[in-house]
Enzyme design. Structure first.
Site, PDB file in Angstrom:
ATOM      1  N   VAL A 154       0.820  -1.141  -0.089  1.00  0.00           N
ATOM      2  CA  VAL A 154       0.018   0.063   0.003  1.00  0.00           C
ATOM      3  C   VAL A 154       0.712   1.130  -0.100  1.00  0.00           C
ATOM      4  CG1 VAL A 154      -2.231   1.069   0.897  1.00  0.00           C
ATOM      5  CG2 VAL A 154      -1.643  -1.286   1.463  1.00  0.00           C
ATOM      6  N   ALA A 155       1.935   1.091  -0.922  1.00  0.00           N
ATOM      7  CA  ALA A 155       2.851   2.298  -0.844  1.00  0.00           C
ATOM      8  C   ALA A 155       3.442   2.671   0.451  1.00  0.00           C
ATOM      9  CB  ALA A 155       2.442   3.387  -1.762  1.00  0.00           C
ATOM     10  N   CYS A 156       3.646   3.952   0.667  1.00  0.00           N
ATOM     11  CA  CYS A 156       4.138   4.377   1.988  1.00  0.00           C
ATOM     12  C   CYS A 156       3.220   4.363   3.187  1.00  0.00           C
ATOM     13  CB  CYS A 156       4.449   5.960   1.983  1.00  0.00           C
ATOM     14  SG  CYS A 156       5.655   6.461   0.795  1.00  0.00           S
ATOM     15  N   SER A 157       1.995   3.716   2.986  1.00  0.00           N
ATOM     16  CA  SER A 157       1.267   3.352   4.325  1.00  0.00           C
ATOM     17  C   SER A 157       1.204   1.895   4.415  1.00  0.00           C
ATOM     18  CB  SER A 157      -0.220   3.585   3.837  1.00  0.00           C
ATOM     19  OG  SER A 157      -0.277   4.989   3.679  1.00  0.00           O
ATOM     20  N   SER A 158       2.194   1.157   3.915  1.00  0.00           N
ATOM     21  CA  SER A 158       2.235  -0.616   3.994  1.00  0.00           C
ATOM     22  C   SER A 158       2.351  -0.875   5.386  1.00  0.00           C
ATOM     23  CB  SER A 158       3.233  -0.882   3.076  1.00  0.00           C
ATOM     24  OG  SER A 158       3.018  -0.728   1.594  1.00  0.00           O
TER      25      SER A 158
END
Length: 372
Positions: A154-158
């Site tokens: 989830v990109a930088c929210s991974s």
């Protein structure tokens, strides 16, 4: 509802570091070469001359002063300008798994757990070195853990999305102790020939152990009081490389690289971040005065200060919203976990805190925590 905690964390930091001054010197050499080679087109107005970068520009725009990289060779060579490293064979651990092993070992020790205790591993990062077999499954084998494993992005929210998945797995009975790793091998996706983005990313790996509070024996545990996740689509942060690229007759030389429209991201994403955090604080009946620490995504100093002011209603003190991007740069999903891992000093039992990451998608993941 079963109480779940973060009982340990770990951090792998590569030994190589590149300062802004080093990066700028290399970039400006490239600019001189490019402008000299294309002098005729530039003079004719057919091509735009490249501009110099500077350490002052980078620090003012981002707060970044340096970044760690797994491989330094090639990055500072104006003829190369990307990491140079050997492609590993199928019988060797890929870099992301190797990084994750070291961070996981620290997290396990802090949580008083062994690999045999782990029954779920989630490898969550902004990019994966391969689609399959899952890096998490290879890490599972390397650790000697049981259960099951999967990769997610989830990109930088991974990281916060993965921790939320871990909590749900524990509450749902499909896991008891979960290892979440965030190996961010970001330097290969950096376009070191771009003035707007050549300074942004660094390499790192973080790890957290998630388990039921009833099984926790760690002295550094944090109870997860609440979780809130939100996504809304945006094209303003992209990385377009994929398995279909070889099918196209015209290859896009920019496809493998991170790109963003920074001003739009700042304007559009930060109100979503503030909304998500404030809504979850309200749901948990936590006020700004209750918060002792804000461990926020580490992308840009101006974004962090803006978000912290929205949450607290005032300027944050340095210890309230600690920054690590000055020496680590943007480390994608790992940034907020680095801050969490390094800046827990002074917190007492019952103290409340926010762990939040945000980025491409757009995506926002917020956890309300309480020191056990």
């Amino acid at each position: 509802m079963q109480q779940v905690v973060i009982s340990g964390s770990g951090l792998f930091t590569p030994q190589h570091s590149i300062s802004n001054d080093e990066l700028v010197a290399s970039f400006n050499q490239y600019v001189d070469q490019f402008n000299a080679e294309h002098a005729a087109q530039i003079a004719a107005g057919e091509l735009e001359a490249l501009e110099y970068s500077s350490s002052e520009f980078i620090e003012k725009a981002s707060g970044i002063k340096a970044r760690h990289v797994l491989y330094k060779d090639g990055i500072l060579d104006p003829e190369v300008m990307h990491p140079v490293f050997r492609k590993r064979g199928e019988d060797e651990l890929p870099e992301m798994v190797e990084m994750a092993l070291q961070a996981a070992t620290q997290a396990l020790a802090q949580a008083n757990k062994t690999p045999a205790d782990i029954d779920l591993i989630i490898c969550a990062a902004s990019n994966m070195q391969r689609p399959y077999p899952a890096l998490s499954v290879e890490l599972q084998q390397a650790l000697g853990a049981g259960g099951y494993a999967f990769d997610m992005n989830v990109a930088c929210s991974s990281a916060t999305f993965a921790i939320s998945n871990a909590v749900n797995a524990i509450r749902g009975g499909t896991a008891k102790v979960v290892l979440v790793v965030n190996p961010e091998f970001a330097s290969p996706q950096v376009d070191y020939r771009s003035r707007d983005s050549h300074f942004i990313f660094g390499d790192v790996c973080t790890a957290t152990i998630i388990e039921a509070e009833s099984s926790c024996t760690s002295r550094q545990a944090f109870r997860i009081l609440g979780m809130r996740l939100k996504t809304t689509f945006s094209n303003n942060i992209r990385c377009d490389i994929g398995y279909t690229e070889h099918c196209f007759s015209e290859q896009d030389p920019k496809a493998p690289f991170f790109k963003q429209q920074g001003r739009k991201v700042f304007k559009e994403l930060l109100p979503i971040v503030a909304e998500v955090i404030l809504d979850e604080m309200a749901a948990q009946q936590v006020t700004a005065d209750d918060l002792k620490r804000l461990w926020l995504h580490q992308a840009n100093i101006n974004m962090n200060i803006f978000a912290a002011k929205k949450i607290l209603g005032r300027d944050p003190l340095p210890e309230e919203a600690p920054l690590v991007l000055d020496t680590y740069a943007n480390t994608a999903s790992a940034g907020s976990i680095i801050a969490f891992h390094k800046y827990q000093q002074g917190l007492q039992s019952g103290d409340k805190a926010i762990l939040c990451s945000f980025g491409a998608g757009y995506s926002v993941g917020c956890l309300v925590l309480e020191k056990c």
